[in-house]
Design a protein around this motif. Sequence first.
Motif, PDB file in Angstrom:
ATOM      1  N   LEU A  15       0.826  -1.200   0.000  1.00 18.32           N
ATOM      2  CA  LEU A  15       0.000   0.000   0.000  1.00 18.32           C
ATOM      3  C   LEU A  15       0.867   1.260   0.000  1.00 18.32           C
ATOM      4  N   SER A  16       1.960   1.241   0.737  1.00 20.19           N
ATOM      5  CA  SER A  16       2.850   2.408   0.737  1.00 20.19           C
ATOM      6  C   SER A  16       3.491   2.605  -0.631  1.00 20.19           C
ATOM      7  N   GLU A  17       3.772   1.505  -1.353  1.00 18.99           N
ATOM      8  CA  GLU A  17       4.305   1.619  -2.709  1.00 18.99           C
ATOM      9  C   GLU A  17       3.275   2.227  -3.655  1.00 18.99           C
ATOM     10  N   VAL A  18       2.019   1.821  -3.516  1.00 17.72           N
ATOM     11  CA  VAL A  18       0.953   2.390  -4.338  1.00 17.72           C
ATOM     12  C   VAL A  18       0.796   3.876  -4.038  1.00 17.72           C
ATOM     13  N   LEU A  19       0.777   4.229  -2.764  1.00 19.87           N
ATOM     14  CA  LEU A  19       0.651   5.631  -2.385  1.00 19.87           C
ATOM     15  C   LEU A  19       1.817   6.463  -2.914  1.00 19.87           C
ATOM     16  N   GLU A  20       3.012   5.920  -2.852  1.00 20.99           N
ATOM     17  CA  GLU A  20       4.189   6.620  -3.377  1.00 20.99           C
ATOM     18  C   GLU A  20       4.071   6.825  -4.883  1.00 20.99           C
ATOM     19  N   PHE A  21       3.513   5.844  -5.590  1.00 22.29           N
ATOM     20  CA  PHE A  21       3.337   5.965  -7.037  1.00 22.29           C
ATOM     21  C   PHE A  21       2.271   7.011  -7.372  1.00 22.29           C
ATOM     22  N   VAL A  22       1.160   6.988  -6.646  1.00 15.00           N
ATOM     23  CA  VAL A  22       0.048   7.905  -6.927  1.00 15.00           C
ATOM     24  C   VAL A  22       0.355   9.317  -6.426  1.00 15.00           C
ATOM     25  N   TYR A  23       0.929   9.414  -5.226  1.00 14.87           N
ATOM     26  CA  TYR A  23       1.244  10.703  -4.617  1.00 14.87           C
ATOM     27  C   TYR A  23       2.741  10.763  -4.301  1.00 14.87           C
ATOM     28  N   PRO A  24       3.569  10.964  -5.307  1.00  9.41           N
ATOM     29  CA  PRO A  24       5.014  10.978  -5.044  1.00  9.41           C
ATOM     30  C   PRO A  24       5.406  12.218  -4.247  1.00  9.41           C
ATOM     31  N   GLY A  25       6.480  12.072  -3.490  1.00  9.54           N
ATOM     32  CA  GLY A  25       7.013  13.230  -2.785  1.00  9.54           C
ATOM     33  C   GLY A  25       7.599  14.219  -3.783  1.00  9.54           C
ATOM     34  N   ILE A  26       7.515  15.475  -3.475  1.00  6.81           N
ATOM     35  CA  ILE A  26       8.065  16.530  -4.318  1.00  6.81           C
ATOM     36  C   ILE A  26       9.215  17.177  -3.558  1.00  6.81           C
ATOM     37  N   CYS A  27      10.378  17.262  -4.201  1.00  6.89           N
ATOM     38  CA  CYS A  27      11.563  17.813  -3.547  1.00  6.89           C
ATOM     39  C   CYS A  27      11.300  19.252  -3.101  1.00  6.89           C
ATOM     40  N   ALA A  28      11.521  19.512  -1.830  1.00  9.28           N
ATOM     41  CA  ALA A  28      11.288  20.837  -1.255  1.00  9.28           C
ATOM     42  C   ALA A  28      12.350  21.841  -1.696  1.00  9.28           C
ATOM     43  N   VAL A  29      13.434  21.358  -2.305  1.00  8.70           N
ATOM     44  CA  VAL A  29      14.507  22.250  -2.737  1.00  8.70           C
ATOM     45  C   VAL A  29      14.368  22.616  -4.210  1.00  8.70           C
ATOM     46  N   CYS A  30      14.207  21.592  -5.070  1.00 10.63           N
ATOM     47  CA  CYS A  30      14.204  21.863  -6.517  1.00 10.63           C
ATOM     48  C   CYS A  30      12.863  21.621  -7.196  1.00 10.63           C
ATOM     49  N   GLY A  31      11.931  20.961  -6.529  1.00 12.79           N
ATOM     50  CA  GLY A  31      10.616  20.721  -7.117  1.00 12.79           C
ATOM     51  C   GLY A  31      10.503  19.459  -7.949  1.00 12.79           C
TER      52      GLY A  31
ATOM     53  N   ALA B 183      26.149  17.864  21.822  1.00 12.97           N
ATOM     54  CA  ALA B 183      25.199  18.421  20.850  1.00 12.97           C
ATOM     55  C   ALA B 183      25.332  17.631  19.558  1.00 12.97           C
ATOM     56  N   PHE B 184      24.284  17.622  18.775  1.00 12.38           N
ATOM     57  CA  PHE B 184      24.319  16.931  17.492  1.00 12.38           C
ATOM     58  C   PHE B 184      23.805  17.888  16.417  1.00 12.38           C
ATOM     59  N   ILE B 185      24.656  18.198  15.472  1.00 10.55           N
ATOM     60  CA  ILE B 185      24.301  19.075  14.358  1.00 10.55           C
ATOM     61  C   ILE B 185      24.697  18.346  13.075  1.00 10.55           C
ATOM     62  N   PRO B 186      23.746  17.815  12.322  1.00 11.60           N
ATOM     63  CA  PRO B 186      24.100  17.044  11.138  1.00 11.60           C
ATOM     64  C   PRO B 186      24.473  17.883   9.912  1.00 11.60           C
ATOM     65  N   TYR B 187      24.004  19.124   9.841  1.00 12.71           N
ATOM     66  CA  TYR B 187      24.234  19.949   8.658  1.00 12.71           C
ATOM     67  C   TYR B 187      24.725  21.336   9.046  1.00 12.71           C
ATOM     68  N   LEU B 188      25.499  21.930   8.144  1.00 13.69           N
ATOM     69  CA  LEU B 188      25.894  23.321   8.313  1.00 13.69           C
ATOM     70  C   LEU B 188      24.675  24.206   8.075  1.00 13.69           C
ATOM     71  N   TYR B 189      24.620  25.334   8.732  1.00 12.95           N
ATOM     72  CA  TYR B 189      23.493  26.254   8.584  1.00 12.95           C
ATOM     73  C   TYR B 189      23.739  27.117   7.342  1.00 12.95           C
ATOM     74  N   GLU B 190      23.551  26.492   6.186  1.00 13.45           N
ATOM     75  CA  GLU B 190      23.741  27.114   4.880  1.00 13.45           C
ATOM     76  C   GLU B 190      22.556  26.736   4.010  1.00 13.45           C
ATOM     77  N   LEU B 191      22.488  27.369   2.827  1.00 12.66           N
ATOM     78  CA  LEU B 191      21.461  26.978   1.863  1.00 12.66           C
ATOM     79  C   LEU B 191      21.669  25.523   1.472  1.00 12.66           C
ATOM     80  N   PRO B 192      20.688  24.741   1.275  1.00 17.58           N
ATOM     81  CA  PRO B 192      19.257  24.988   1.354  1.00 17.58           C
ATOM     82  C   PRO B 192      18.668  24.750   2.749  1.00 17.58           C
ATOM     83  N   ILE B 193      19.507  24.354   3.711  1.00 13.11           N
ATOM     84  CA  ILE B 193      19.016  24.084   5.062  1.00 13.11           C
ATOM     85  C   ILE B 193      18.346  25.328   5.647  1.00 13.11           C
TER      86      ILE B 193
ATOM     87  N   ARG C  67      16.844  27.723   4.148  1.00 15.42           N
ATOM     88  CA  ARG C  67      15.554  27.957   3.502  1.00 15.42           C
ATOM     89  C   ARG C  67      14.495  26.975   4.017  1.00 15.42           C
ATOM     90  N   LEU C  68      14.870  25.735   4.235  1.00 14.96           N
ATOM     91  CA  LEU C  68      13.923  24.745   4.745  1.00 14.96           C
ATOM     92  C   LEU C  68      13.465  25.108   6.159  1.00 14.96           C
TER      93      LEU C  68
END
Length: 109
Positions: free
Chosen positions: A6-22, A74-84, A86-87
């Motif tokens: 069911l999750s595969e069907v949902l992914e096919f019908v409603y795919p995720g859209i990249c929040a950075v590039c679309g 502390a845990f920081i996985p990413y640098l505070y730069e684009l696109p982080i 913007r997100l």
Amino acid sequence: MIAPWLSEVLEFVYPGICAVCGMRGERGRDLCGQCRADLPTIGYRCQQCALPLLSPVASICGRCLRKPPAFDRAFIPYLYELPITRLIAGLKFHEHLHLARLLGLMLSE
């Protein structure tokens, strides 16, 4: 829990859209593989404050050695730069609540 088929069907019908590039998201996420690979990750970091270090020689930065912070780790996985930046700003200031799930997944990984 959703059945795997069911999750595969949902992914096919409603795919995720990249929040950075679309483009189409990858593996049910709102982030494509290329944008995920381009995220500004931190290489070597201080084991206490998680700020970037230039080399793996020291595990704790000089700042933490001179004046230890009030926290142990502390845990920081990413640098505070684009696109982080913007997100995060989209979630905090522009009510793009769908970014909460993406940022949570990125942090948990």
